[in-house]
Design a protein around this motif. Sequence first.
Motif, short mmCIF file in Angstrom:
data_model
loop_
_atom_site.label_atom_id
_atom_site.label_comp_id
_atom_site.label_asym_id
_atom_site.label_seq_id
_atom_site.Cartn_x
_atom_site.Cartn_y
_atom_site.Cartn_z
N GLY A 1 24.30 0.55 21.63
CA GLY A 1 24.84 -0.80 21.54
C GLY A 1 23.93 -1.77 20.81
O GLY A 1 23.79 -2.92 21.20
N ILE A 2 23.28 -1.30 19.71
CA ILE A 2 22.50 -2.22 18.87
C ILE A 2 23.51 -3.14 18.18
O ILE A 2 24.41 -2.67 17.50
N PRO A 3 23.39 -4.46 18.39
CA PRO A 3 24.45 -5.34 17.90
C PRO A 3 24.40 -5.60 16.40
O PRO A 3 23.33 -5.55 15.79
N SER B 1 24.51 -8.38 14.66
CA SER B 1 24.45 -9.83 14.83
C SER B 1 23.08 -10.34 14.45
O SER B 1 22.12 -9.58 14.36
#
Lengths: 116, 432
Positions: B175-177, B179
């Motif tokens: 779940g590395i964003p 963003s």
Amino acid sequence: MKRYLFLIAYEPGGWDQASVEEQQVFVDQHQAFSDYLAQHGREISAAALAGADTATTVRHESGELAVSDGPFAETVEMIGGYYDAELPDLDHATAAAALLPVCYSVEIRPTVAIGQ
Amino acid sequence: MTADRRADEHAVLDRTVREQWGRLMSLLLAQFRRLDLAEEALADAVEAAARHWPSRGVPDNPAAWLLTAARRRVLDHIRAEATARRRAPLLVSDAEQREQSTRVMADPGGVIEDDLLRLVMMCAHPSLSPESASALALRLVVGVSTHDIARLFLVPEATMAARLTRAKKKIVTAGIPFSVPASVDVAQRLDIVAQTAYLAFTAGYAPGSGPDLLRAELAGSAISLTRVALSLRPDEPVLVALLALMLFQHSRRDARVGADNDLVLLAEQDRALWHRDEIEEARALLTRPALRRPLTPVAASYVLQARIAAEHALSPSPADTDWARIVTTYDQLLALQPSPATHLARAVAVAESESPVAGLAALEGIDQSAMRSAGAHRLASVQAELLVRTGDVDAACAAYDEAIALCRNDTERAHLARRRAEVSGQDRSSPG
């Protein structure tokens, strides 16, 4: 939302040797962590674990069930507790872990949905 | 269709890929959030362009053509997946709706810059190893092929493909964003981008082993990566300093290799072969006001290294080089970031500035075990060169032997063997 397991590793004995004030700081930091989870996601469960010297390991060795005393891996640090929580992404998980006591090493593991 | 026209079409496609790959990738990711599909779809779109443009002509907006083609491919995949899951109507209409709402973003513009920054930040996430981050950024931001990245880092293509797949899997699973992090973290992340780019650059520029020369050209893709990051944050000191440093070094690429593939040392290089435009650009970068602000240690170290490179690049001849100033700058660098390699480079500068004996003395402070355990042959080769200048031929030959044994780069090893032969030959021709 992703589900993460926070595995907390630390050197045994820290809690017992800490003063009452120091223990309060630990408690406050865990509270800050839980507050962060409540704000950004959801805490599913959490527990502190009894010492690794109370662990029992079960495995299969050449077809036989082997039950042995002690943890699976012998290390200086041991897994002392965990949080199971949902958060939007790894950056939120990292920010949450940063709130826990500084003497911890926190391993963040995403969980995998099985059978969907 | 003439051959010239066809060559033009390929040139347009190459340029579009080189300049727009990261923007197109980031648009696809912003829209679909599917790293696996986006990269494959974009590669397919480039292939389709190579097939269709020669017969149908180059479209008015090549980047928009590629984006549209890649989007269609992603949608095809999503449709196929949805059909497989028998939930087609819901998912397809959802994806199509999102395409409608983002179609206005087809022209490169401000919104897209944010997406590109998201992509760069994602590739430089601290939870990825520097090696993975470096490879991933070259692939996703600059569009370097897996084959070329493997060549740059001297690993088999299958190994590099596996490394890239692992990194992409980690992004998705952990779940590395996609963003831009909170503003405090952006500076740290840009330091990682810079270190990542410099890792790729040195892999191409300072050959650790192997016979490859093309890697100097591939080092240019690390410069492209830095340019992309700098275009997003034009006043970021670490990027300004790093681009200056890399341009100074890269400007010498044609002079560093001789006609017989021999490594040509700085002092013997034909300075007419240096790329003057790059030296000028680097010099201008070093005067930017951004570098007068307080710097992170990483940025400060790039500034100092760039200043040393500038002394060489701007001096008209080896004899005119201001070695004393170079020694002073190395002292500042050592105070900031002590390392055996910096210590070694400083000793060379001391030898030039004062004497070979002073240089040999300066070598003594170096942690030899740290240097040797890294497989570095440079300490022994510098020792050998300085011993030659003091006239101690026997000791010099012994040091050459050690350097040759430790050296893993074919070109450099050949150079060392040639020097050793010259030196011992001199010895035989003048006995006593």
